[in-house]
Design a protein around this motif. Structure first.
Motif, PDB file in Angstrom:
ATOM      1  N   MET A  49       0.838  -1.207   0.000  1.00 22.48           N
ATOM      2  CA  MET A  49       0.000   0.000   0.000  1.00 22.48           C
ATOM      3  C   MET A  49       0.872   1.257   0.000  1.00 22.48           C
ATOM      4  SD  MET A  49      -3.252  -0.257  -0.181  1.00 22.48           S
ATOM      5  CE  MET A  49      -3.881   1.253   0.577  1.00 22.48           C
TER       6      MET A  49
ATOM      7  N   ASP B 180       1.597   5.341   0.677  1.00 15.89           N
ATOM      8  CA  ASP B 180       1.313   6.247   1.791  1.00 15.89           C
ATOM      9  C   ASP B 180       0.049   7.075   1.552  1.00 15.89           C
ATOM     10  OD1 ASP B 180       3.740   5.344   2.707  1.00 15.89           O
ATOM     11  OD2 ASP B 180       4.857   7.115   2.046  1.00 15.89           O
TER      12      ASP B 180
ATOM     13  N   ALA C 193      -3.027   8.402  -1.697  1.00 16.40           N
ATOM     14  CA  ALA C 193      -3.632   8.089  -2.994  1.00 16.40           C
ATOM     15  C   ALA C 193      -4.202   9.354  -3.635  1.00 16.40           C
ATOM     16  CB  ALA C 193      -4.741   7.058  -2.822  1.00 16.40           C
TER      17      ALA C 193
ATOM     18  N   THR D 197       0.665   0.327  -8.935  1.00 12.71           N
ATOM     19  CA  THR D 197       0.050   0.497  -7.615  1.00 12.71           C
ATOM     20  C   THR D 197       0.820   1.460  -6.725  1.00 12.71           C
ATOM     21  OG1 THR D 197       1.223  -1.515  -7.014  1.00 12.71           O
ATOM     22  CG2 THR D 197      -1.120  -1.720  -7.527  1.00 12.71           C
ATOM     23  N   ALA D 198       2.053   1.723  -7.049  1.00 12.14           N
ATOM     24  CA  ALA D 198       2.811   2.655  -6.207  1.00 12.14           C
ATOM     25  C   ALA D 198       3.878   3.376  -7.019  1.00 12.14           C
ATOM     26  CB  ALA D 198       3.465   1.924  -5.036  1.00 12.14           C
TER      27      ALA D 198
ATOM     28  N   SER E 240       0.077   6.547  -4.628  1.00 11.44           N
ATOM     29  CA  SER E 240      -0.571   5.809  -5.717  1.00 11.44           C
ATOM     30  C   SER E 240      -1.523   6.743  -6.442  1.00 11.44           C
ATOM     31  CB  SER E 240      -1.337   4.592  -5.175  1.00 11.44           C
ATOM     32  OG  SER E 240      -2.427   5.019  -4.386  1.00 11.44           O
TER      33      SER E 240
END
Lengths: 597, 331
Positions: A1, A3, A5, A297-298, A312
């Protein structure tokens, strides 16, 4: 995940990134722009009323620096760079010289600063010509091309996925929002809307170019320049009462402290900077992307002090200049075989790296002109981009020709570019002309100061798979990542294009009036030391996933949310300076993305 | 003296420092950028702003509880606190302070970190005070205080650069003299606030003195070595004469010998290529003469005025008032 979005994470704030950011923020999206360089302000955008750009020749090309990069053949040489160019010691690009040795290099207009290269450029904002978008089609049955015995041109030429008419509305949008002055009449590039501001009076030295173009029957127009000459409502910028004061020799290779040069910070990003959806993080270097299947995704970046952070985006837009964008994708691929397979399954990422066939002619004019009041260029002609000219000269594509008004306008720049045509030989002409001393120095100034005039051409380079960006096996940047390695050469037909167009530049000056003395003409065809002014290609778009890296929307073919919008998308480099076309395409993609996030 | 602090935001500090500081490998790049010496703007007047610079001290320390700076720009015994520089509302480990300092000055300073006195670890400029203590050093724009060279070196250098520049021509010497000395004192101060001395080198020697103190420290040894060698060569040739006071011909000959890379009496064991020094000098002379006067040469913009007078060059239109006449651009 990650940090945080966002709807969109945009890597790079120059010509490729800023239009996308502008379009998305205006549509109410949450956008983060990550920029490796600092946020250098114009006076009017600055909290303290001062600009970080100065009218100071030491800012364009300052003190001597010494190349300390190990593992290259030019370690220890001097170099001179602008205050916003990449530090060659921290992040060199490496190329293979004709002697077979690797050397560190720098491009002409790559800038690490918010606004990217648009902070440094002269602002020449030409459209590409209609045929530039269909070079495969127009060359399909040609067997008359010079210096192309194996039919490489017909094999390697590519059409863009769309034609001039499809991009035309986006050219109009870019010209409106960026803020460009110029004239339409005489262009080979039809416009549905004329958004140009009125040009200022040309510098008197340019009359010789006008005369030369007229004598050859070349229709001319005022070079479109990304400098505002009238109040510009879309960006809220205003011009001074004395518009002549907009003209200054501190233009090409200088950031503009007064923000009249339409770099993407003052024209596109600052105007949306108060919108709630806009975030800009300067001094943040993206190190790599990571993906899960077809989704990025990142975005991994280093914050200003080097701490690792991630964000993201529903979409991720890579736009950090062609070489660095390709490198970023390759660095991401190096860490993850699945990413590598998706981005480079067809082995095309980094191939078909392009620059421009570039060159021109220079002259000494009989009278003396005050070049302290100038913009970068006054007159342009599309005569050598016309299909008839291209055919008659057995070329695959033509190019734009325009004069440079600002070169050699300032005393130090005149000396350091004396008898030099690339960045490596900067200074050497003057420094080793040891008779230029005392009265010899006075004579040099008498003969040249305010009397130098040049005309340049900009034309398509033949795309070749061997012109390629890869990761260097040994040299690393300050984040310990492999640097970009550049293989670049010219096709024989490129040299033919350059010979023909350099000759046209020479003819323009030779016909420029009594007493005009042509002092040189030529091109970059025999010299790869300065890799390029314009870096393009390496992630070309197309309609065939086996023949391109990006789809027609500039999305990586096998990713759902990864886009590339700087000049690397170009399958051919166009017969003109690329910035306006990068911007127009980025507005096109930005508009598409408003429906995808 | 009271320290006048200037509001420069965290973004400014990050913009002007992190590129050099942040890294995983290698040393701080271009450390001469620190402390940051920049234009001052008081919000109202170019005339009143022009006398000052903003100087931003930056220190990196993740662990410190408080960081201050003491120096000759303020009270030597009372540290002025640096603030924590933040990014995304988190401390970065950088500390910064911007103060107003007069132009044309040299100062020494030290940081205090939790009460401990330390040199600026990034800035390579150092000096030793009379009591032997080592300090960090900075100088502001248009500084004419000699830093790198002794008086004899400055005088010899003056004679050498005069050979390179066009101002030794009789008509140009006359221009410089008329240009500057023809002005009233008040007019001189108004038009050339940073000029202190007009000579045939228009301050190029001062420019070099500053350049090799900061941006081109790597070339300081070349000057030190070659000036010593030249001094020796000229003393051997003209026994009993002071080299800097020799006639013009002596320096014209020396120039030719340097250009030919063959200077009789030159110790090539100490410096192999005399021409290399001449090339260095040529670049510095050219740059120093025609760069913005804030870099220490081109005093009073005399070299630009020469271009305007002899040729066509309306330099005042673009350059900030009161040096130029542009009131939109603040420098």
């Amino acid at each position: 995940m990650a940090d945080e979005a966002f709807d969109a994470v945009i890597i790079g704030s120059g010509a490729g990134g800023a239009p996308v950011a502008h379009a998305l923020v205006r549509a109410g999206k949450r956008v983060l722009v990550l920029e490796k360089g600092p946020l250098f302000h114009a006076q009017h955008t600055s909290a303290d009323g001062l600009s970080d750009f100065k009218r100071d020749e030491e800012f364009a090309t300052g003190a001597e620096k010494v190349l300390r990069v190990q593992g290259v053949a030019n370690t220890g040489v001097s170099f001179y760079s602008s205050h916003v160019e990449p530090d060659l010691n921290d992040e060199p690009h490496v190329y293979r010289d004709s002697d077979g040795r690797d050397k560190a290099t720098i491009e002409g207009y790559t800038a690490q600063v918010v606004g990217g290269g648009t902070q440094l450029y002269g602002g020449v904002s030409l459209r590409f010509a209609p045929d530039d978008f269909r070079l495969r089609t127009v060359n399909r049955d040609r067997d008359d091309l010079r210096a192309d015995p194996n039919g490489d041109v017909a094999r390697e030429a590519r059409d863009w996925p769309f034609g001039y008419d499809d991009l035309e509305p986006w050219y109009c949008r870019a010209e409106e929002l960026i803020g460009i002055n110029g004239t339409r009449d005489g262009q080979l590039k039809p416009a549905s809307v004329d958004n140009y501001q009125q040009p200022l009076a040309p510098n008197s030295i340019s009359a010789h170019v006008a005369a030369g173009m007229d004598a050859l029957g070349y229709r001319r127009y005022r070079t479109p320049l990304a400098v505002i000459t009238e109040d510009h409502a879309p960006s809220g910028r205003t011009v001074p009462a004395d518009r002549e004061s907009i003209k200054t020799a501190f233009v090409n290779r200088y950031g503009d402290p007064l923000g009249w040069k339409s770099n993407t910070w003052v024209s596109l990003l600052h105007p949306v900077s108060a919108e709630p959806g806009f975030s800009l993080r300067a001094n943040c270097s993206v190190t790599h992307l990571s993906a899960t299947g077809p989704r990025v995704t990142a975005v991994h970046y280093r914050d200003p002090l080097g701490r690792e952070r991630t964000v993201s985006g529903t979409v991720v837009v890579v736009a950090c200049s062609a070489i660095e964008s390709v490198r970023l994708l390759q660095l991401s691929a190096e860490r993850d075989a699945a990413f590598a397979d998706r981005i480079n399954g067809n082995d095309l990422l980094g191939r078909y790296f392009l620059t421009h066939c570039f060159g021109g002619a220079s002259a000494r004019v009989p009278g003396r002109h005050d070049k302290s009041r100038t913009l970068d260029s006054d007159w342009a002609t599309d005569a050598c981009a016309a299909p008839e000219f291209v055919r008659a000269n057995n070329l695959w594509a033509g190019g734009a020709i325009y004069n440079n008004t600002s070169d050699s306008a300032l005393p130090i720049s005149m000396a350091r570019t004396w008898a030099a045509n690339d960045m490596d030989t900067m200074w050497k002409g003057y420094l080793y002309d040891l008779d230029m001393r005392g009265d010899g120095f006075d004579g040099y100034l008498t003969e040249n100061f305010g009397r130098q005039l040049s005309v340049a051409f900009m034309a398509n380079q033949v795309p070749l798979p061997t012109n390629r960006i890869t990761l260097h096996p040994a040299v690393r940047d300050k984040w310990n990542r492999p640097v970009a390695n550049i293989d670049k050469g010219w096709h024989g037909h490129d040299r033919a294009v350059m010979d023909v167009l350099a000759e046209q530049c020479r003819r323009i000056l030779a016909a420029g009036g009594d007493g005009v003395q042509v002092i040189g003409h030529g091109h970059v065809g025999n010299d790869v030391r300065r890799i390029a002014n314009h870096v393009l290609g390496g992630a070309r778009f197309g309609t065939d996933p086996d023949d391109s890296v990006l789809d027609p929307d500039c999305r990586a073919w096998r990713f759902d949310n990864l886009y590339v919008t700087d000049g690397s998308f170009m399958p051919t480099s166009g017969g003109a300076n690329p910035t306006l076309t990068i911007q127009a395409n980025a507005f096109r993609v930005g508009d598409l993305l408003t429906t995808r996030v | 003296m009271p320290v006048v602090q200037v509001a420069r935001d965290d973004q400014y500090v990050l913009n002007h420092t992190t590129r050099f500081l942040a890294r995983d490998t290698g040393e701080v790049s271009e450390p001469f950028h620190l402390p940051v010496v920049d234009t001052h703007w008081d919000g109202t007047s170019a005339e009143t702003s022009y006398r000052f610079n903003d100087v931003t001290f930056v220190h990196r320390d993740d662990q410190a509880g408080e960081v201050g700076v003491v120096g000759t720009f303020g009270d030597l015994h009372t540290p002025v606190p640096l603030r924590r520089v933040r990014f995304l509302d988190e401390p970065t480990g950088l500390w910064a302070l911007t103060v107003r300092v007069g132009k044309g000055q040299v100062h020494r300073y030290r940081f205090t970190v939790d009460g401990r006195s330390v040199l600026d670890p990034v800035n390579p400029q150092r000096l030793r005070s009379d009591n032997g203590q080592e300090w960090s050093r900075f100088f502001t724009h248009g500084c004419a205080v000699p830093i790198s060279f002794d008086r004899w070196e400055l005088r010899l250098l003056e004679r050498l650069v005069t050979q390179v520049l066009p101002f030794q021509l009789a008509e140009n010497r006359r221009f410089l003299a008329d240009f500057y000395h023809g002005l009233s004192r008040a007019e001189r101060d108004r038009r050339f606030p940073l000029a202190f001395l007009m000579d045939e080198s228009v301050g190029v020697v001062n420019f070099i003195d500053k350049l090799v103190a900061r941006e081109e420290r790597h070339n300081l040894d070349d000057y030190k070595t070659c000036l010593l060698l030249i001094d020796g060569v000229l003393r051997a040739r003209f026994p009993g004469r002071e080299p800097a006071e020799l006639g013009r011909q002596a320096f014209m000959d020396l120039y030719d010998e340097l250009a030919a890379n063959n200077v009789p009496g030159w110790d090539t064991g100490r410096y192999g290529e005399p021409r290399h020094f001449l090339v260095l000098l040529r670049r510095h002379a050219m740059t120093g003469a025609f760069a913005h006067p804030k870099h220490g040469g081109n005093q009073g913009a005399a070299a630009w005025a020469y271009l305007a007078e002899r040729f066509a060059f309306d330099w005042r239109a673009a350059i900030e008032a009161p040096l130029g006449r542009n009131t939109d651009y603040r420098g």
